[in-house]
Write a protein that holds these residues in place. Sequence first.
Motif, PDB file in Angstrom:
ATOM      1  N   SER A 123       0.830  -1.215   0.000  1.00  0.00           N
ATOM      2  CA  SER A 123       0.000   0.000   0.000  1.00  0.00           C
ATOM      3  C   SER A 123       0.862   1.261   0.000  1.00  0.00           C
ATOM      4  O   SER A 123       0.447   2.309  -0.478  1.00  0.00           O
ATOM      5  N   LYS A 124       2.096   1.136   0.507  1.00  0.00           N
ATOM      6  CA  LYS A 124       2.980   2.322   0.497  1.00  0.00           C
ATOM      7  C   LYS A 124       3.343   2.696  -0.944  1.00  0.00           C
ATOM      8  O   LYS A 124       3.612   3.845  -1.243  1.00  0.00           O
ATOM      9  N   VAL A 125       3.349   1.692  -1.803  1.00  0.00           N
ATOM     10  CA  VAL A 125       3.650   1.946  -3.219  1.00  0.00           C
ATOM     11  C   VAL A 125       2.365   2.274  -3.988  1.00  0.00           C
ATOM     12  O   VAL A 125       2.327   3.173  -4.819  1.00  0.00           O
ATOM     13  N   LEU A 126       1.298   1.541  -3.669  1.00  0.00           N
ATOM     14  CA  LEU A 126       0.077   1.617  -4.490  1.00  0.00           C
ATOM     15  C   LEU A 126      -0.932   2.637  -3.969  1.00  0.00           C
ATOM     16  O   LEU A 126      -1.916   2.933  -4.640  1.00  0.00           O
ATOM     17  N   GLY A 127      -0.705   3.139  -2.769  1.00  0.00           N
ATOM     18  CA  GLY A 127      -1.623   4.137  -2.205  1.00  0.00           C
ATOM     19  C   GLY A 127      -2.117   3.717  -0.833  1.00  0.00           C
ATOM     20  O   GLY A 127      -2.849   2.730  -0.731  1.00  0.00           O
ATOM     21  N   VAL A 128      -1.686   4.474   0.190  1.00  0.00           N
ATOM     22  CA  VAL A 128      -2.151   4.165   1.560  1.00  0.00           C
ATOM     23  C   VAL A 128      -3.600   4.639   1.674  1.00  0.00           C
ATOM     24  O   VAL A 128      -3.909   5.781   1.365  1.00  0.00           O
ATOM     25  N   PRO A 129      -4.491   3.745   2.091  1.00  0.00           N
ATOM     26  CA  PRO A 129      -5.899   4.140   2.178  1.00  0.00           C
ATOM     27  C   PRO A 129      -6.159   4.985   3.436  1.00  0.00           C
ATOM     28  O   PRO A 129      -5.299   5.071   4.312  1.00  0.00           O
ATOM     29  N   HIS A 130      -7.335   5.554   3.521  1.00  0.00           N
ATOM     30  CA  HIS A 130      -7.729   6.204   4.785  1.00  0.00           C
ATOM     31  C   HIS A 130      -8.048   5.128   5.824  1.00  0.00           C
ATOM     32  O   HIS A 130      -7.773   5.296   7.006  1.00  0.00           O
ATOM     33  N   VAL A 131      -8.648   4.046   5.348  1.00  0.00           N
ATOM     34  CA  VAL A 131      -9.047   2.977   6.278  1.00  0.00           C
ATOM     35  C   VAL A 131      -8.711   1.610   5.668  1.00  0.00           C
ATOM     36  O   VAL A 131      -9.019   1.356   4.499  1.00  0.00           O
ATOM     37  N   PHE A 132      -8.075   0.751   6.471  1.00  0.00           N
ATOM     38  CA  PHE A 132      -7.951  -0.665   6.108  1.00  0.00           C
ATOM     39  C   PHE A 132      -9.151  -1.398   6.695  1.00  0.00           C
ATOM     40  O   PHE A 132      -9.383  -1.329   7.906  1.00  0.00           O
ATOM     41  N   HIS A 133      -9.907  -2.060   5.850  1.00  0.00           N
ATOM     42  CA  HIS A 133     -11.062  -2.820   6.327  1.00  0.00           C
ATOM     43  C   HIS A 133     -10.714  -4.313   6.223  1.00  0.00           C
ATOM     44  O   HIS A 133     -10.631  -4.859   5.120  1.00  0.00           O
ATOM     45  N   CYS A 134     -10.474  -4.931   7.383  1.00  0.00           N
ATOM     46  CA  CYS A 134      -9.973  -6.311   7.423  1.00  0.00           C
ATOM     47  C   CYS A 134     -11.095  -7.272   7.827  1.00  0.00           C
ATOM     48  O   CYS A 134     -12.024  -6.883   8.543  1.00  0.00           O
ATOM     49  N   HIS A 135     -10.950  -8.530   7.403  1.00  0.00           N
ATOM     50  CA  HIS A 135     -12.030  -9.510   7.586  1.00  0.00           C
ATOM     51  C   HIS A 135     -11.473 -10.822   8.114  1.00  0.00           C
ATOM     52  O   HIS A 135     -10.622 -11.443   7.472  1.00  0.00           O
ATOM     53  N   ASP A 136     -11.977 -11.248   9.249  1.00  0.00           N
ATOM     54  CA  ASP A 136     -11.641 -12.553   9.834  1.00  0.00           C
ATOM     55  C   ASP A 136     -10.140 -12.707  10.157  1.00  0.00           C
ATOM     56  O   ASP A 136      -9.323 -11.864   9.822  1.00  0.00           O
ATOM     57  N   TRP A 137      -9.808 -13.820  10.813  1.00  0.00           N
ATOM     58  CA  TRP A 137      -8.489 -13.919  11.440  1.00  0.00           C
ATOM     59  C   TRP A 137      -7.342 -13.838  10.436  1.00  0.00           C
ATOM     60  O   TRP A 137      -6.242 -13.419  10.775  1.00  0.00           O
ATOM     61  N   GLN A 138      -7.597 -14.213   9.184  1.00  0.00           N
ATOM     62  CA  GLN A 138      -6.498 -14.251   8.208  1.00  0.00           C
ATOM     63  C   GLN A 138      -5.913 -12.862   7.949  1.00  0.00           C
ATOM     64  O   GLN A 138      -4.771 -12.748   7.509  1.00  0.00           O
TER      65      GLN A 138
END
Length: 495
Positions: A123-138
Motif C-alpha cells: 500500500s505504500k507503493v500503491l496508495g495508503v488508504p484512509h481505512v484498512f477494512h480487514c475480515h476474519d483472522w487471516q
Amino acid sequence: MHIAFVASEGVPFSKTGGLADVVGALPRALAALGHQVSVYLPRYRQTKLSDPAQVVRSITIPFDDKYRFASVVTGGSQSGVRFYFVESPEFFDRDALYGTPAGDYPDNAERFALFSRAVLEASKVLGVPHVFHCHDWQSALVPVLLRTIYAEDPAFRDVGTVFTIHNMGYQGLFPPETLPLLMLPWDLFTMSKMEFFGQVNFLKGALVYSDFITTVSRKYSQEIQTAEYGFGLEGVLRGRSSTVTGILNGVDYDEWSPQTDKFAAAKYSPQDLSGKLKCKQDLLAAFGMVSADPRLPVIGIVSRFAAQKGFDLISQVMDRLAREEMIVVALGAGDKPYEEMFLRLNKQFPNKIAVKVAYDNAVAHKIEAGSDMFLMPSRYEPCGLNQIYSLKYGTVPVVRATGGLDDTIEPWDVRSGKGTGFKFTEYSGESLLLTIKQALHAYRDQTSWQALMRNGMNKDFSWNASAREYGKVYDRVRQIRGGAAVQEKLSTVTA
Ligand code: ADP
Ligand code: GLC
C-alpha cells in the motif's frame, strides 16, 4: 474516501463460503457510493486472472529464520474496484485455500502473516488508504502490525482500521513461538493483547487493536458478547462494546435472482411463478430423482458441512422426517461424519433424501430455484446468505432463530398473511421437526403458500443500505484517528 479491503477470499477469484460473497459485492456497493476501493487478496492456485500485471516486484518480509519475498499483481478494475493479489507461490500455490481434509495447513500463521505484511508494504507503493477494512483472522495482523511495529511509520500516521467478524468460531490459534517466528514482539503475549489460554490468538489481536469492530448482523453483534456465542472472546468484546456494531450483509441480486439466473432451468418472478415448477423438475433430475412426484414439497440444503450449521439436529430427526410426504436435496462438503451421514440417509431412503457431496455453484443455484423450502437449523449463524437468496427465489426458509437468520426471517402468520418463513428457538431435534412439520402443513394450502413465497420475493436485501452503514463507520474511524493524531500532537507540544 479510500478504503482498502484485506481478506483471504473474494468472488469471483476465490471462495469457500459467504465471506467471499461479501468481499465480492460490498466493495462495488461502496464504489457506487463514491468511495475509492482497493481489494487485497492472496493469489491462490484457484485464482484465475485474465491479464495480470505486476505492480510491486519484490517485498521483503522478515521471518526469524530467513527473509521471504512476495510480489503483487493487479487483476485490473471491476465496477470501479481495483483488485490486487499478493503472490507467494511457496505459500499460496496449493490445492486448497486453508487446508486439506486432513486438517489446516500447519504454516497458516506464516502464510497469512506474510499476506498481511505484504499488504501494508504494497500500500505504500500503491496508495495508503484512509481505512484498512480487514475480515476474519487471516487479515487480523493488519491492525496489530499498524499499532505495534509499524506505529512509528509516517506513511501510516492517520490510517484507520475496521475489522469485520464473519465468524467467531475461527480465531487463528497458534503456539507461542509463532510470535518470534513472525518477528512480532513478545509483549503481545499477555492476556490484554494476543495471549489466549497459552496460545497466540490472531482474532483477539484484531479485537484489541482495531479502531472499530463490526459483525454481519445486529443479533450476532449482541450474541458474541455472551459466553454462549463468544468462543471465549466475549469479555474482550464487552470491553469494547462502544466500538462494536452489527451491519447486516446484503446480497448480490445480479448473481442471485430467479429472473436472471443462468443456472436455473426457467426464469420466474413474483408476478409469474410458473417457471418454478420447471426448475423443480430440473433439480430433481439433477439429483437422479426423475420419477419423483413434483407435487411433493422439496426441502433444499446448501452448506459447508460443519457443526455450526446444526447437522446434529438433522441427524436426530431424519428417520422421522423421512416418514413425511417430502423430499430433501442436500449439497455440501466438509466434515467427514456429516458427509457420511447424508450418504447413509440416501441409501436408507433413496426416494426421499438425495445428496451431492461437492462444492458446486451451479447446483447451489438449482437448489435455490427448484426447492420449495430451504433448511438452515444453525447452532449459530453470524449472518447467513443462503436464506436471503432463498427469499428472492420464493424458496421458503426454515431456520433456527439465531444471528442473521433471526434478523432476516419473519415468522409466517397465515391469519394476517404476514411473514416470510418458519423459525424455532430451542436448539433441539424436537423443535426442528415440529417447525418443518408446520411448514409442510402450510404447503398444503397452495394459495396462502404463494402469498408466503411472494412476501419473501418482494423483500430487498441489496447492499446499498448496508454499504451506507459502513460509510458511517469509516467516518467514525476517521474521527477517532483524527482525534488520536490531535492528541499525539498535543502531547508532543506539552512534553
Ligand atoms: P458460510 O459462510 O458460513 O458458509 P453463508 O450462508 O454466509 O455461510 O454463505 C455460504 C455461501 O457458500 C453461499 O454463497 C453458498 O451458496 C455457498 N456454498 C456453501 N456450500 C456450498 C457448496 N457445497 N457448493 C456450492 N456453494 C456452496
Ligand atoms: C461467515 C458466516 C456466515 C456469514 C458469512 C459472510 O462464514 O458463517 O453466517 O454469512 O461469513 O459474512
